[in-house]
Design an enzyme around this catalytic site. Sequence first.
Site, PDB file in Angstrom:
ATOM      1  N   GLU A 400       1.617   2.754  14.358  1.00 51.38           N
ATOM      2  CA  GLU A 400       1.639   4.121  13.832  1.00 51.38           C
ATOM      3  C   GLU A 400       2.185   4.194  12.404  1.00 51.38           C
ATOM      4  O   GLU A 400       1.844   5.091  11.646  1.00 51.38           O
ATOM      5  CB  GLU A 400       2.481   5.023  14.740  1.00 51.38           C
ATOM      6  CG  GLU A 400       1.797   5.453  16.026  1.00 51.38           C
ATOM      7  CD  GLU A 400       1.845   4.382  17.112  1.00 51.38           C
ATOM      8  OE1 GLU A 400       1.339   4.634  18.202  1.00 51.38           O
ATOM      9  OE2 GLU A 400       2.396   3.292  16.842  1.00 51.38           O
ATOM     10  N   ASP A 442     -12.430  -2.591 -24.730  1.00 51.80           N
ATOM     11  CA  ASP A 442     -13.185  -2.049 -25.848  1.00 51.80           C
ATOM     12  C   ASP A 442     -12.372  -2.301 -27.117  1.00 51.80           C
ATOM     13  O   ASP A 442     -11.144  -2.334 -27.066  1.00 51.80           O
ATOM     14  CB  ASP A 442     -13.419  -0.554 -25.637  1.00 51.80           C
ATOM     15  CG  ASP A 442     -14.112   0.089 -26.810  1.00 51.80           C
ATOM     16  OD1 ASP A 442     -15.185  -0.406 -27.189  1.00 51.80           O
ATOM     17  OD2 ASP A 442     -13.587   1.071 -27.344  1.00 51.80           O
ATOM     18  N   GLU A 792       4.960  -5.966  21.193  1.00 52.33           N
ATOM     19  CA  GLU A 792       4.919  -4.859  22.147  1.00 52.33           C
ATOM     20  C   GLU A 792       3.747  -5.028  23.112  1.00 52.33           C
ATOM     21  O   GLU A 792       3.871  -4.729  24.324  1.00 52.33           O
ATOM     22  CB  GLU A 792       4.804  -3.533  21.388  1.00 52.33           C
ATOM     23  CG  GLU A 792       6.043  -3.193  20.568  1.00 52.33           C
ATOM     24  CD  GLU A 792       5.801  -2.047  19.608  1.00 52.33           C
ATOM     25  OE1 GLU A 792       4.829  -1.304  19.830  1.00 52.33           O
ATOM     26  OE2 GLU A 792       6.568  -1.899  18.642  1.00 52.33           O
TER      27      GLU A 792
END
Length: 990
Positions: A400, A442, A792
Site C-alpha cells: 500500500e 541547442d 507477509e
Amino acid sequence: MTLDTMMPEIVHSAVPGRLRLKVPRILNRPERVRNLVTHVRGLSGIRSVNARSMTGSLIVTHDPKIDAEDIRKQISGLLSLIDDPAQHAAASPPRERKEAGKRPARRRVRTAARDVPAWHCRPAGEVIGTFGSDETRGLDSREASARLKRFGPNVLPHEAGPSNLALFAKQFEGLPVMMLVGSAAVSFATGGVADAVATLSVVALNGVLGYVTEGQAERRIHALTGQSEHPVRVLRDGAVLNLPSSRLVSGDVVLVSAGSLVPADARLVSVDGLMVDESALTGESMPVAKSDTDRLLRDTPIGDRSTMLYAGTIVAEGRGRAVVVATAGDTEAARLQRLSSTATRPQAPVEAELDRLGSKLAIASLAACGVFAGIGILRGYSASMILKDALALAVAAVPEGLPMVATTTLSLGLGRMQRRGILIRQLSAVESMGALQVLCLDKTGTLTQNRMEVVTAVAGGEEVPLDRKADLDVLAALAVLNNDASVEDGAANGSSQTEHAILGFALSQGLDAGQLRQHYPRKATIERKPGRPWMATLHEEPGDDRLLLTLKGSPEDVLNRCNRLVTVEGSVPLEASDRKRIIELNERLAARPARVLAFARGHTDNPDADPQGLEFVGMLAMVDPVRPGAKALIRKIRRAGIRPVLITGDQAATAAAVADEVELSGGGALRVIDSTSIADLSPDLLAGLAQDTHVFARVASHQKLAIVKALQASGRIVAMTGDGVNDAPALAAANIGIAMGESGTELARDVANVVIRDDNLETLVEAIAQGRAIYRNIRRSLEYLVTTNMSEIAVSILEALHGPGELETPMELLWINLVTDVFPGLGLALADPDPDVMDRPPRMAGEHIVPERDFARMAQDSGVIAVSALLSHLVGLARYGPGPETRGMTFLTLSQAQLLYTLVCQRTDPKKLHPEKLLENRTLDLALLGSSALGALPFFVPFLRRLLGIAPLRASDMALSLGAAAIPLATVLARRSIQLHLDPEDPPNA
C-alpha cells in the site's frame, strides 16, 4: 486552347453587386472549383461566391462600389493557384478555418504539414493583389475589421494544458493503485467496510498529493508563457497607425525597422538594408539579408527565404515594408507548434518500472490467492472463510505504501528543484533527469547567450586589448556616431543586437554617447542594402563647413574606400603592407568565427557622392558569447557519463567553434555533420550515425526531431535543451524537454516538461544529481517494500497451512503496511545524494529498477523476517492457541522486524554498510521512531485493538516478540559481512 481563351469572361453584370463569369479552367474540374471559390472568398468586398463545374460558370455577389472588371482581373490572377492545394490552404477563408479547428487535432496537423504556402516564390505585386491590398495605402479599415472578425485575433494558439479533472484522474493510473482499489472493492463486498475505507484513504491521499504538486508546477510554467502585446506600424487607409499585434489581419501592410519584432508571416514588398535575426525560428545566430526581388524556388528552405518575414523573428538592421500573408495559427511558428503536438514523449523510466513491478506483484498476488483457495478447498473451509483469507493475503501482497512513497518522493524532489530555479511539469521528469544518458544542446540561447558582444578590437592596423582605452578612443567615437541604438540608464537600448554590441563597446570605453551625439548631430544616413554592404552617417562638425562622414561595414569594402590609416601618432598613408595585415586580421577573426565590422571616417562637401579617400580607423569583432558555466557544465556531465550532443541551425564553422570552446568532445576529435549529409538518410542509418556525432549543424526543426528520435531508437534516455520556436518539436519528443525561462520563446516553454527559470545551466547539474539520488533512493525503498510484503505473504501462507483461524486479519496487515511501509520508505527515499552520485555513469538502458539479481537476496531477507514472525506465532500458539494474543505477538514481531530491517536497506553495497553508520540518516531515524510508536499504539488503545483483532501482551510476550524482531537485522549484517570478505569489489550503481 490558348491561355488567353482560358481567362474569365464577364457573362452578365447588369445587376449592381452581382456578377456572372465564364471560367473555362473550371469546366468539369470540381477540385479547381473548390480552390477557386476559396480564393475568391478571400478577396476584398466579396460577399458570396457560387460556382458550377458542369457549366464553368462563377457567380459572385460583391460590394456594388467595386467595378466588375476589377473583380474579373483579380480572379484572373488567382487562376494560377487553383491547381495548387498548398495555396488553397494558405488562402482559406475564416469560416473554413473555424470548421477546420473543430476537426480532430491529428487531422489538422497532417493538413498543416502538407499545405505550406509558397508566398516566398511569388512576385510581391501578385501577393498584394491576391489579398486585395495596396502597397502605399494598405487595407481599407472596414475590410480589416471584417477580416479580424472573421479570422480572429493574431495570437499564437497555446496548447491547452490538462484540465484539473484530467490532472487529478492521472494520479490514479497504474497497476499498484488499481490493485488497492480492487482490494477495497473486495473488502466492501465481504463486509470489511473499515478495511475498504482505510485502503481507499491511502489511494485518495496519494492522488491529492500528486495533483497538488503537479498543478502547482503547471501554474508556475503557464505564468512564464503568457503572451504579451506589442505595437506594430501598419498602413490603413493610406495612414501609418500603431496597432496592437493582435489586430493584424492577412493583407495588412506592415512597416518594420531595426529592433522590430515581426508580428506575423509577411511577403516583403520593399526593403532598405534589411537584416533579420531569425534565430528563434531557424537557430541561425547571425542576421540574414532580406530582399523584395529575389527569385526563389518553391522548395527553398525557410532559412533561405530572403523575400519573407516570419512571426517571432527580430529585425536587426534596416527597414522594410511587407504584406501580411498569415496570422495566428497559420504562421510558420504555429506550424511548428502543431508539429510539436504530434511528438509523443516516451514514458518515464520510473513509471515504466512501477508498472512492470506492479504487474509482477499482481501476478504474485493472484498466484498466492490461488494457493490459498486450493488449501481452503482441500481442508473443507467455507466459501466465506476462503474469501476472507484470500482478501487478507491480497492485502499482504499489495504494498500500500508503494504509490505514496514514489509520489511523495518525486514531489518533494520537484519542490527542491523549484527552489533552485528549475520548474518541472511532471513528477516523473524529476526521476527522468537522473536516468539521462544523452543531453542534446541547442547552441543559440542555450550554450550561448543569444546576444552579440565585442571581443576584439583592431586599431592602427593592430589588435588592441579592450582595456587600452587611449588607443581605442577614435574607434569608440565612430561606434557611437554610426549607430542606431539609443542609450537609456547607461546601457544600449533598441535597434539590433549588433548595434547594441557596438554601442556597448563604446560605453565601456567611458564615452558619453549623448554628449558626443549632441556635439556631432546627425544630418543624414545612407543605409546598408544588397550590393552596398556598409552604412554611412553624415554629421555637422563644429568649426568645419564640411560634413563629417562615418562608414561602418564589411572590412574589405570599407578598406577599398580608404587611402589613409589612423594610428596613435595620427593619420598616415595606407600602405600595401597595412592592407595585407588588416585583411589577414579580418580573415583570422572571421574564422573564429566572429562577425567583423570595419570603421572609417572622412569629410565631404557632397552628401550624395560615393564615399572615397577615407581614413581607416579600425575593426570590431563580435561573437555570441558562451554562457557562463557552459564549459563547466559540459565537463561535469561528461564526468557523469552523459554524452553531450550539439544540435543547431548555425553554420558548421560557428557550431564547431562553440563546441571547441566548451570542450564538447572531451579533448577527442570533434565530429561535425552538416544537415545536408543526413537529409535523405533512413531512420536506421541516422540512428547509427547519431551515436558517434558531436555536432549537427544547419539543422532544421524537423531534423532536430528526427535526431532526437534516432538517439531514442537505441534505447537511450534523451534530453533536449532549447529556447526557440524551431526547438519545440524536439523538446516535445525528448524524454526530457528543457526550455529556457527568461530567453526562451513561449512555444518552447509551452511544450517542455522542464523549464530553467533563470537560464542558469549550472542548475542542470544539480537537477541531474537530484534525479539520480531520487532514483537510487526509490530503488532502495522499493526493495524494502517488496521484501517486507514478501515476508507477509510467506507468513500468511504458512499460517493458513498450519490451521484455520490463525491467519492475521486484513486490518492487521493493512496497519503494518501503512505504518511500517510509508514512513520508513519515505525515510529511505529522502536520504541525501551519495557523494559520488555524479561520478558514476548513468544506469544501463533497460535496467530494471529492481534488478533480477537482487530478487534472490530479497527472498532470503523476506524469509528471515517471516521466520522471526512465525517464531513468535508458534510461541503464541503454544501459550494461548489461535486468537487475539497469538495474533498480537505475530503482529508485534512482524512490524518491528520490518522496521529494524529498514536500517540495512540504506545501502545495497556491502562495502558501504557499516554498522556504525546505520543511524546516520536522521530522517529515517525519526521515521523509525514514529513508526515504532504507531506499531505499538494498538496495544494501548482499545478501539484499535478491536479493529485489528489483537489483545494486550504480557511483558514476557512483548520481550520475546521484540527479541525475535531483531533476528533479521543481525542475520543480514552477518551475511553482508561475509559477502564483503569474499567479494571486496565495489559493485556499480549500488
